[in-house]
Design an enzyme around this catalytic site. Structure first.
Site, short mmCIF file in Angstrom:
data_model
loop_
_atom_site.label_atom_id
_atom_site.label_comp_id
_atom_site.label_asym_id
_atom_site.label_seq_id
_atom_site.Cartn_x
_atom_site.Cartn_y
_atom_site.Cartn_z
CB CYS A 150 47.43 46.07 41.96
SG CYS A 150 46.52 45.22 40.64
CG ASN A 201 38.92 41.06 46.61
OD1 ASN A 201 37.88 41.45 47.12
ND2 ASN A 201 39.92 40.59 47.33
CD GLU A 229 41.92 36.48 48.44
OE1 GLU A 229 42.44 37.56 48.80
OE2 GLU A 229 41.79 35.52 49.21
CG ASN A 230 41.54 30.00 42.16
OD1 ASN A 230 42.26 29.07 42.49
ND2 ASN A 230 40.56 29.89 41.28
CB ALA A 231 43.09 27.41 46.53
CD GLU A 242 40.80 47.86 41.76
OE1 GLU A 242 41.39 48.56 42.58
OE2 GLU A 242 40.83 46.60 41.83
CB CYS A 246 41.97 43.32 41.14
SG CYS A 246 43.66 42.82 41.50
#
Length: 164
Positions: A112, A62, A64-66, A75, A73
């Site tokens: 998810c 994964n 993420e980003n602010a 997957e 994700c």
């Protein structure tokens, strides 16, 4: 009205030690890949490792980003990499695991909704089932024989194709 029922079949193992060696190795590759996750906000590091039918193993994590929810994700990172780097390869199995800085990684997690849709569509596109191995760093492990088991009434391209 006709009552209907949906069921999902899966295998549950008490721990990774009970898995066949190939499945245990793939889950371990996913565990190792959690260190490449970029999760400075959730501190929830997810990784997926795929074994392709040609024997290659690829991983995704994964990112993420602010600007939530602009992250992606593990997957979907993995499926994108496989589609780009090995467009003709089919997926035999995918192991999905996680590590968290805010608790324990002692039970399986499940993809998810967006990832379930992406896995189901990849499976339909390839025409071959994708086995899923879901586990934490410790604890029980779940194996599903097909990604479609997670999304039994999947929305597919058939619904948006024009009828002639």
């Amino acid at each position: 009205m006709k009552p209907r029922q949906l069921t999902t079949e899966y295998q549950e193992f008490a721990s990774a030690a009970e898995l066949e060696k190939a499945d245990r190795d793939l889950l371990e590759k996913a565990h190792e890949a959690t260190s490449a996750s970029y999760a400075p906000y959730s501190h929830f590091h997810v990784a997926a490792a795929a074994k392709l039918h040609n024997g290659k193993v690829l991983t995704g994590t994964n990112q993420e980003n602010a600007s939530f929810p602009a992250g992606i994700c593990a997957e979907r990172v993995l499926l994108s990499a496989i589609s780009s780097m090995h467009p003709d390869a089919t997926i035999e199995s995918i192991a999905i695991t996680y590590d968290t800085e805010q608790g324990t990684s002692d039970h399986p997690i499940s993809p998810c909704g967006i990832c379930r849709q992406s896995l189901a569509e990849y499976e339909l596109r390839s025409g071959k089932p994708i086995r899923l191995i879901l586990g934490g760093k410790t604890g029980p492990v779940i194996i599903l024989s097909s990604a479609m088991e997670l999304l039994p009434m999947a929305f597919t391209g058939q619904e948006i194709k024009k009828k002639k």
